[in-house]
Design an enzyme around this catalytic site. Structure first.
Site, PDB file in Angstrom:
ATOM      1  CB  ALA A 242     -24.741  44.682  20.931  1.00  0.00           C
TER       2      ALA A 242
ATOM      3  N   GLY B 150     -29.618  45.412  23.156  1.00  0.00           N
ATOM      4  CA  GLY B 150     -28.805  45.743  24.324  1.00  0.00           C
ATOM      5  C   GLY B 150     -29.202  47.072  24.956  1.00  0.00           C
TER       6      GLY B 150
ATOM      7  CD  GLU C 294     -30.274  42.301  26.126  1.00  0.00           C
ATOM      8  OE1 GLU C 294     -29.498  42.813  25.285  1.00  0.00           O
ATOM      9  OE2 GLU C 294     -30.328  41.082  26.341  1.00  0.00           O
TER      10      GLU C 294
ATOM     11  CD  GLU D 114     -31.620  41.434  21.220  1.00  0.00           C
ATOM     12  OE1 GLU D 114     -32.866  41.474  21.103  1.00  0.00           O
ATOM     13  OE2 GLU D 114     -30.999  41.996  22.147  1.00  0.00           O
TER      14      GLU D 114
HETATM   15  C1  HXC Z   1     -24.468  49.318  14.636  1.00  0.00           C
HETATM   16  C2  HXC Z   1     -26.199  50.703  14.081  1.00  0.00           C
HETATM   17  C3  HXC Z   1     -27.056  50.045  14.993  1.00  0.00           C
HETATM   18  C4  HXC Z   1     -26.510  48.959  15.747  1.00  0.00           C
HETATM   19  C5  HXC Z   1     -28.171  51.608  14.029  1.00  0.00           C
HETATM   20  N1  HXC Z   1     -26.934  51.659  13.509  1.00  0.00           N
HETATM   21  N2  HXC Z   1     -28.266  50.626  14.934  1.00  0.00           N
HETATM   22  N3  HXC Z   1     -24.924  50.345  13.908  1.00  0.00           N
HETATM   23  N4  HXC Z   1     -25.229  48.644  15.533  1.00  0.00           N
HETATM   24  N5  HXC Z   1     -27.221  48.295  16.671  1.00  0.00           N
HETATM   25  C6  HXC Z   1     -26.406  52.590  12.514  1.00  0.00           C
HETATM   26  C7  HXC Z   1     -26.958  52.328  11.122  1.00  0.00           C
HETATM   27  O1  HXC Z   1     -26.238  51.330  10.466  1.00  0.00           O
HETATM   28  C8  HXC Z   1     -26.758  53.690  10.475  1.00  0.00           C
HETATM   29  O2  HXC Z   1     -25.384  53.838  10.172  1.00  0.00           O
HETATM   30  C9  HXC Z   1     -27.047  54.643  11.640  1.00  0.00           C
HETATM   31  O3  HXC Z   1     -26.846  53.913  12.833  1.00  0.00           O
HETATM   32  C10 HXC Z   1     -28.480  55.149  11.618  1.00  0.00           C
HETATM   33  O4  HXC Z   1     -29.341  54.034  11.573  1.00  0.00           O
HETATM   34  P1  HXC Z   1     -30.548  53.936  10.510  1.00  0.00           P
HETATM   35  O5  HXC Z   1     -30.959  52.513  10.447  1.00  0.00           O
HETATM   36  O6  HXC Z   1     -30.171  54.600   9.235  1.00  0.00           O
HETATM   37  O7  HXC Z   1     -31.640  54.838  11.215  1.00  0.00           O
HETATM   38  P2  HXC Z   1     -33.220  54.649  11.252  1.00  0.00           P
HETATM   39  O8  HXC Z   1     -33.759  54.356   9.882  1.00  0.00           O
HETATM   40  O9  HXC Z   1     -33.737  55.839  11.980  1.00  0.00           O
HETATM   41  O10 HXC Z   1     -33.480  53.337  12.117  1.00  0.00           O
HETATM   42  C11 HXC Z   1     -33.086  53.320  13.482  1.00  0.00           C
HETATM   43  C12 HXC Z   1     -33.187  51.872  14.074  1.00  0.00           C
HETATM   44  C13 HXC Z   1     -32.401  50.917  13.146  1.00  0.00           C
HETATM   45  C14 HXC Z   1     -34.656  51.445  14.111  1.00  0.00           C
HETATM   46  C15 HXC Z   1     -32.636  51.942  15.465  1.00  0.00           C
HETATM   47  O11 HXC Z   1     -31.105  51.459  12.913  1.00  0.00           O
HETATM   48  C16 HXC Z   1     -32.251  49.552  13.727  1.00  0.00           C
HETATM   49  O12 HXC Z   1     -33.167  48.725  13.611  1.00  0.00           O
HETATM   50  N6  HXC Z   1     -31.074  49.271  14.312  1.00  0.00           N
HETATM   51  C17 HXC Z   1     -30.735  47.951  14.793  1.00  0.00           C
HETATM   52  C18 HXC Z   1     -31.455  47.648  16.077  1.00  0.00           C
HETATM   53  C19 HXC Z   1     -31.100  46.247  16.565  1.00  0.00           C
HETATM   54  O13 HXC Z   1     -31.276  45.265  15.838  1.00  0.00           O
HETATM   55  N7  HXC Z   1     -30.595  46.155  17.802  1.00  0.00           N
HETATM   56  C20 HXC Z   1     -30.175  44.912  18.366  1.00  0.00           C
HETATM   57  C21 HXC Z   1     -28.711  44.710  18.149  1.00  0.00           C
HETATM   58  S1  HXC Z   1     -28.181  43.127  18.774  1.00  0.00           S
HETATM   59  P3  HXC Z   1     -24.892  54.642   8.872  1.00  0.00           P
HETATM   60  O14 HXC Z   1     -23.426  54.541   8.953  1.00  0.00           O
HETATM   61  O15 HXC Z   1     -25.512  53.932   7.706  1.00  0.00           O
HETATM   62  O16 HXC Z   1     -25.445  56.035   9.060  1.00  0.00           O
HETATM   63  C22 HXC Z   1     -28.048  43.347  20.422  1.00  0.00           C
HETATM   64  C23 HXC Z   1     -27.636  42.114  21.185  1.00  0.00           C
HETATM   65  C24 HXC Z   1     -27.257  42.440  22.609  1.00  0.00           C
HETATM   66  O17 HXC Z   1     -28.263  44.391  20.949  1.00  0.00           O
HETATM   67  C25 HXC Z   1     -26.510  41.318  23.247  1.00  0.00           C
HETATM   68  C26 HXC Z   1     -25.243  40.943  22.555  1.00  0.00           C
HETATM   69  C27 HXC Z   1     -24.416  39.910  23.273  1.00  0.00           C
END
Ligand code: HXC
Length: 259
Positions: free
Chosen positions: A63, A108, A111, A131
């Protein structure tokens, strides 16, 4: 055709393609388009099977954290219902569905892949439920679909720790059904469901519903669901064609109409 989600149909296989660079972050708009795509492929009789695909680089990193960061309880109570409904629309597509996972499928993203019947992972794919590292828990089915698939203790390990799992480990825990070279993920997923084109669509629908609904109820109720679905298939052209073909020509030669 949505802004970030497209449906492409070829040879009776629909691909629901996520396309929101850089990471296919699933914001509310994308979630709405996923629900629309699921409805479209469910209703289209020309679609026999479905591939969920995020492109060659990433499936989905979850998400959209930037969209969620400043939301409060009341906002999320309402949004999370829509998010779950969107993913449930995918889980309820009454046709075989495979997730073709390249790169990250996190939060997500995983999921969403859990809403498919099968998961094909590229060998460098990473999946997980991170998460907890954001101070929350999975909210789009991860605490429910993941333990049903791999068992509660393995699911709790992933959900409590938030760690990334390699494709090889995902295969060993039953989270992936196949691991293939990264460049072959889409073609392998396509090959996995291509066999259902021209298949007995009503029987496939009944089989999916009996398994999925049966997992949510007690054994007696599940058996009753199976029995009713089984009997209902004797009202289809495909049952007549399948059995007549067996009697006349032996197994596996029937031509089905999907009716
Ligand atoms: C918004 C995101 C994002 C996310 C990555 N980005 N994941 N933006 N939401 N979930 C953005 C980063 O901010 C960055 O933006 C660009 O994408 C590239 O990401 P990087 O981190 O620079 O790349 P990298 O180093 O290759 O790492 C990739 C990654 C990491 C391992 C996927 O980005 C990461 O850990 N992302 C978050 C994963 C996460 O926590 N997912 C769960 C979300 S909560 P810029 O603008 O700086 O280039 C969820 C809940 C679901 O899903 C249910 C809700 C009700």
């Amino acid at each position: 055709m949505g802004e970030f989600v497209r449906v492409e149909v070829a040879d009776q296989i629909a691909t629901i393609r996520l396309d929101r660079p850089k990471m296919n972050a699933l914001n509310a708009h994308v979630q709405g388009e996923i629900a629309e795509a699921a409805g479209q492929v469910s209703a289209d009789p020309a679609v026999a099977a479905v591939i969920l695909y995020g492109g060659e680089r990433v499936f989905a990193a979850g998400a959209d954290i930037k969209e969620m960061a400043d939301l409060g309880y009341a906002d999320m109570a309402e949004r999370s219902a829509r998010l779950q409904a969107s993913f449930s629309a995918v889980a309820q597509i009454p046709k075989p569905v495979v997730a073709a996972v390249t790169g990250y499928a996190l939060g997500g993203g995983l999921e969403l892949a859990l809403c498919a019947d099968f998961r094909v992972l590229g060998e460098s794919a990473k999946v997980g439920q991170p998460e907890i590292l954001l101070g929350i828990i999975p909210g789009a089915g991860g605490t429910q679909r993941l333990p049903r698939l791999i068992g509660p203790s393995k699911a709790k390990d992933l959900i409590f720790s938030g760690r990334h799992v390699t494709a090889a480990e995902a295969l060993s825990m039953g989270l992936a059904d196949a691991v293939v070279p990264d460049a072959e993920v889409y073609s392998a997923a396509r090959a996995m469901v291509a066999r259902y084109a021209g298949g007995p669509a009503m029987a496939l629908r009944a089989a999916k519903q009996a398994v999925d609904t049966g997992l949510e109820v007690d054994l007696g109720t599940g058996l009753e669901i199976e029995r009713l679905q089984f009997a209902a298939l004797f009202a289809t052209e495909d049952q007549k064609a399948g059995m007549r073909s067996f009697i006349d020509s032996g197994p596996g030669k029937a031509t089905f109409t999907g009716r």
